[in-house]
Scaffold this motif. Structure first.
Motif, PDB file in Angstrom:
ATOM      1  N   ARG A  19       0.968  -1.149  -0.131  1.00 24.49           N
ATOM      2  CA  ARG A  19       0.090   0.055   0.216  1.00 24.49           C
ATOM      3  C   ARG A  19       0.788   1.324   0.089  1.00 24.49           C
ATOM      4  O   ARG A  19       0.659   2.137  -0.633  1.00 24.49           O
ATOM      5  CB  ARG A  19      -0.997  -0.079   1.072  1.00 24.49           C
ATOM      6  CG  ARG A  19      -2.079   1.114   1.068  1.00 24.49           C
ATOM      7  CD  ARG A  19      -3.026   1.028   2.228  1.00 24.49           C
ATOM      8  NE  ARG A  19      -3.437  -0.245   2.914  1.00 24.49           N
ATOM      9  CZ  ARG A  19      -2.851  -0.916   3.973  1.00 24.49           C
ATOM     10  NH1 ARG A  19      -1.871  -0.334   4.346  1.00 24.49           N
ATOM     11  NH2 ARG A  19      -3.261  -1.964   4.361  1.00 24.49           N
ATOM     12  N   ALA A  25      -3.416  -1.788  -5.657  1.00 22.49           N
ATOM     13  CA  ALA A  25      -4.383  -2.264  -6.708  1.00 22.49           C
ATOM     14  C   ALA A  25      -4.011  -2.793  -7.880  1.00 22.49           C
ATOM     15  O   ALA A  25      -4.690  -3.406  -8.750  1.00 22.49           O
ATOM     16  CB  ALA A  25      -5.474  -1.318  -6.728  1.00 22.49           C
ATOM     17  N   PRO A  66      -5.305  -6.726  -1.809  1.00 19.40           N
ATOM     18  CA  PRO A  66      -6.644  -6.044  -1.616  1.00 19.40           C
ATOM     19  C   PRO A  66      -7.766  -7.021  -1.148  1.00 19.40           C
ATOM     20  O   PRO A  66      -8.665  -6.685  -0.410  1.00 19.40           O
ATOM     21  CB  PRO A  66      -7.007  -5.273  -2.970  1.00 19.40           C
ATOM     22  CG  PRO A  66      -5.564  -5.491  -3.622  1.00 19.40           C
ATOM     23  CD  PRO A  66      -4.978  -6.731  -3.290  1.00 19.40           C
ATOM     24  N   VAL A  67      -7.954  -7.880  -1.836  1.00 17.13           N
ATOM     25  CA  VAL A  67      -9.034  -8.860  -1.417  1.00 17.13           C
ATOM     26  C   VAL A  67      -8.724  -9.496   0.010  1.00 17.13           C
ATOM     27  O   VAL A  67      -9.821  -9.430   0.654  1.00 17.13           O
ATOM     28  CB  VAL A  67      -9.110 -10.185  -2.606  1.00 17.13           C
ATOM     29  CG1 VAL A  67     -10.138 -11.156  -2.153  1.00 17.13           C
ATOM     30  CG2 VAL A  67      -9.314  -9.712  -4.032  1.00 17.13           C
ATOM     31  N   GLU A  69      -7.071  -8.177   2.320  1.00 17.08           N
ATOM     32  CA  GLU A  69      -7.093  -7.097   3.422  1.00 17.08           C
ATOM     33  C   GLU A  69      -8.585  -6.625   3.757  1.00 17.08           C
ATOM     34  O   GLU A  69      -9.172  -6.675   4.642  1.00 17.08           O
ATOM     35  CB  GLU A  69      -6.624  -5.722   2.766  1.00 17.08           C
ATOM     36  CG  GLU A  69      -5.025  -5.589   2.933  1.00 17.08           C
ATOM     37  CD  GLU A  69      -4.453  -4.847   3.998  1.00 17.08           C
ATOM     38  OE1 GLU A  69      -4.146  -5.719   4.955  1.00 17.08           O
ATOM     39  OE2 GLU A  69      -4.761  -3.875   3.698  1.00 17.08           O
ATOM     40  N   GLN A  70      -9.513  -6.748   2.499  1.00 16.73           N
ATOM     41  CA  GLN A  70     -10.930  -6.577   2.465  1.00 16.73           C
ATOM     42  C   GLN A  70     -11.557  -7.614   3.529  1.00 16.73           C
ATOM     43  O   GLN A  70     -12.366  -7.372   4.596  1.00 16.73           O
ATOM     44  CB  GLN A  70     -11.530  -6.559   1.321  1.00 16.73           C
ATOM     45  CG  GLN A  70     -12.991  -6.554   1.492  1.00 16.73           C
ATOM     46  CD  GLN A  70     -13.613  -5.168   1.833  1.00 16.73           C
ATOM     47  OE1 GLN A  70     -13.027  -4.228   1.507  1.00 16.73           O
ATOM     48  NE2 GLN A  70     -14.769  -5.038   2.408  1.00 16.73           N
ATOM     49  N   GLN A  71     -11.151  -9.060   3.379  1.00 16.04           N
ATOM     50  CA  GLN A  71     -11.664  -9.838   3.980  1.00 16.04           C
ATOM     51  C   GLN A  71     -11.318 -10.182   5.341  1.00 16.04           C
ATOM     52  O   GLN A  71     -12.041  -9.982   6.362  1.00 16.04           O
ATOM     53  CB  GLN A  71     -11.561 -11.480   3.363  1.00 16.04           C
ATOM     54  CG  GLN A  71     -12.280 -11.721   2.208  1.00 16.04           C
ATOM     55  CD  GLN A  71     -11.741 -12.581   1.399  1.00 16.04           C
ATOM     56  OE1 GLN A  71     -10.733 -13.289   1.202  1.00 16.04           O
ATOM     57  NE2 GLN A  71     -12.785 -13.395   0.534  1.00 16.04           N
ATOM     58  N   ARG A  73      -9.103  -7.914   7.402  1.00 10.68           N
ATOM     59  CA  ARG A  73      -8.926  -6.643   8.259  1.00 10.68           C
ATOM     60  C   ARG A  73     -10.102  -5.832   8.163  1.00 10.68           C
ATOM     61  O   ARG A  73     -10.484  -5.161   9.315  1.00 10.68           O
ATOM     62  CB  ARG A  73      -7.767  -5.806   7.803  1.00 10.68           C
ATOM     63  CG  ARG A  73      -6.549  -6.870   7.852  1.00 10.68           C
ATOM     64  CD  ARG A  73      -5.430  -5.985   7.875  1.00 10.68           C
ATOM     65  NE  ARG A  73      -4.180  -7.003   8.269  1.00 10.68           N
ATOM     66  CZ  ARG A  73      -3.031  -7.035   7.449  1.00 10.68           C
ATOM     67  NH1 ARG A  73      -2.711  -6.330   6.336  1.00 10.68           N
ATOM     68  NH2 ARG A  73      -2.031  -7.883   7.750  1.00 10.68           N
ATOM     69  N   ILE A  74     -10.940  -5.770   7.093  1.00 13.39           N
ATOM     70  CA  ILE A  74     -12.460  -5.191   7.251  1.00 13.39           C
ATOM     71  C   ILE A  74     -13.443  -5.843   7.698  1.00 13.39           C
ATOM     72  O   ILE A  74     -14.062  -5.500   8.384  1.00 13.39           O
ATOM     73  CB  ILE A  74     -12.350  -4.504   5.870  1.00 13.39           C
ATOM     74  CG1 ILE A  74     -11.184  -3.451   5.538  1.00 13.39           C
ATOM     75  CG2 ILE A  74     -13.837  -3.604   5.822  1.00 13.39           C
ATOM     76  CD1 ILE A  74     -11.172  -2.603   4.157  1.00 13.39           C
ATOM     77  N   GLU A  75     -13.377  -7.116   7.046  1.00  9.31           N
ATOM     78  CA  GLU A  75     -14.888  -7.897   7.300  1.00  9.31           C
ATOM     79  C   GLU A  75     -14.582  -8.785   8.440  1.00  9.31           C
ATOM     80  O   GLU A  75     -15.607  -9.676   8.826  1.00  9.31           O
ATOM     81  CB  GLU A  75     -15.181  -8.732   6.133  1.00  9.31           C
ATOM     82  CG  GLU A  75     -15.600  -7.496   4.898  1.00  9.31           C
ATOM     83  CD  GLU A  75     -15.819  -8.374   3.603  1.00  9.31           C
ATOM     84  OE1 GLU A  75     -15.638  -9.740   3.408  1.00  9.31           O
ATOM     85  OE2 GLU A  75     -16.085  -7.803   2.538  1.00  9.31           O
ATOM     86  N   SER A  76     -13.378  -8.868   8.792  1.00  6.15           N
ATOM     87  CA  SER A  76     -13.064  -9.729  10.158  1.00  6.15           C
ATOM     88  C   SER A  76     -13.275 -11.284  10.086  1.00  6.15           C
ATOM     89  O   SER A  76     -13.467 -11.956  10.814  1.00  6.15           O
ATOM     90  CB  SER A  76     -13.825  -9.392  11.449  1.00  6.15           C
ATOM     91  OG  SER A  76     -13.392  -7.923  11.682  1.00  6.15           O
TER      92      SER A  76
END
Length: 96
Positions: A19, A25, A66-67, A69-71, A73-76
């Motif tokens: 990042r 991305a 990115p995928v 990280e989303q799953q 770190r963001i969606e736990s």
């Protein structure tokens, strides 16, 4: 299976660096092509049938930083769950 776990760990361990470099991305075409070639080779060794190029891309897409990280770190979503789902996908492709 080991390939997926190592890619997941590598992408998440280095996500901040990726990042910070401003390329989160995007990916290196050469690096991606080399890994895709390796996956296609493994598919061939395992007797996987079908469009190996697109199957390799489909199998590698969930391993992108990115995928993940989303799953995670963001969606736990737990790392084990992500890995298990990737293994399930890989087995479905291989056992086709």
């Amino acid at each position: 299976v080991a390939f997926g776990r190592s890619r997941i760990d590598l992408a998440l361990d280095h996500a901040e660096l990726i990042r910070a470099a401003g390329v989160m991305a995007t990916r290196s075409y050469s690096a991606f092509s080399f890994v895709a070639m390796h996956v296609r080779y493994l598919f061939g060794e395992l007797g996987v049938r079908g469009d190996l190029q697109l199957l390799a891309t489909s199998l590698m897409a969930p391993l992108e930083a990115p995928v993940l990280e989303q799953q995670v770190r963001i969606e736990s979503v737990s790392l084990d769950r992500v890995h298990d789902a990737w293994v399930d996908l890989a087995r479905r492709i291989v056992e086709g």
